[in-house]
Design an enzyme around this catalytic site. Structure first.
Site, PDB file in Angstrom:
ATOM      1  N   MET A   1       0.831  -1.163   0.000  1.00 26.93           N
ATOM      2  CA  MET A   1       0.000   0.000   0.000  1.00 26.93           C
ATOM      3  C   MET A   1       0.870   1.218   0.000  1.00 26.93           C
ATOM      4  SD  MET A   1      -0.759   1.903   3.043  1.00 26.93           S
ATOM      5  CE  MET A   1       0.806   2.309   3.649  1.00 26.93           C
ATOM      6  N   PRO A   2       0.514   2.309  -0.491  1.00 25.62           N
ATOM      7  CA  PRO A   2      -0.773   2.634  -1.095  1.00 25.62           C
ATOM      8  C   PRO A   2      -0.825   2.298  -2.584  1.00 25.62           C
ATOM      9  CG  PRO A   2       0.553   4.604  -0.946  1.00 25.62           C
ATOM     10  CD  PRO A   2       1.363   3.486  -0.325  1.00 25.62           C
ATOM     11  N   LEU A   3      -2.021   2.361  -3.112  1.00 27.63           N
ATOM     12  CA  LEU A   3      -2.242   2.275  -4.551  1.00 27.63           C
ATOM     13  C   LEU A   3      -2.649   3.667  -4.998  1.00 27.63           C
ATOM     14  CD1 LEU A   3      -2.610   0.810  -7.245  1.00 27.63           C
ATOM     15  CD2 LEU A   3      -4.935   0.228  -6.502  1.00 27.63           C
TER      16      LEU A   3
END
Length: 127
Positions: A1-3
């Protein structure tokens, strides 16, 4: 993460698009404690007629150069950390690309850690 998903109207150079991604990545590492090498981004260009936004919502004068940045990440960041992230992205865009702060729209989508799979069909962050 993050996307991270970055959307903008067609017409910017590959260098511009790559720099936007670099700025967002650096801001996540420096403000919200994203680990080094945790970089997952999709940068998409759109025909101008399919890239729709209000040019004056909340009294902010947006131009055709508006960029949408959506960041999906784990829950748990403080409001101050999120504000620091927003500021770091906008400051980086202005300093490195001479991009107007009014033309940077950022949305965060928070999710629980168990909702991620980084490969192999495993929920690596699930307890």
């Amino acid at each position: 993460m993050p996307l991270v998903r970055i959307d903008l109207a067609k017409g910017k150079s590959i260098e511009f698009r790559r720099t936007v991604g670099d700025i967002v990545y650096a801001a996540t590492v420096n403000t919200i404690n994203v680990p080094q090498n945790d970089r997952f981004q999709v940068i998409t260009e759109h025909d101008p007629e399919m890239f729709i936004f209000d040019p004056s919502y909340l009294g902010i004068a947006r131009s055709a150069d508006c960029i949408f940045i959506q960041i999906t990440l784990n829950t748990g960041r403080t409001t101050d950390a999120k504000k620091s992230l927003f500021k770091a992205i906008v400051d980086g865009m202005q300093a490195r690309l001479n991009h107007r702060p009014e033309d940077v729209f950022i949305g965060l989508v928070e999710t629980n850690k168990e909702n991620w799979s980084f490969g192999n069909g495993l929920a690596q962050y699930a307890a």
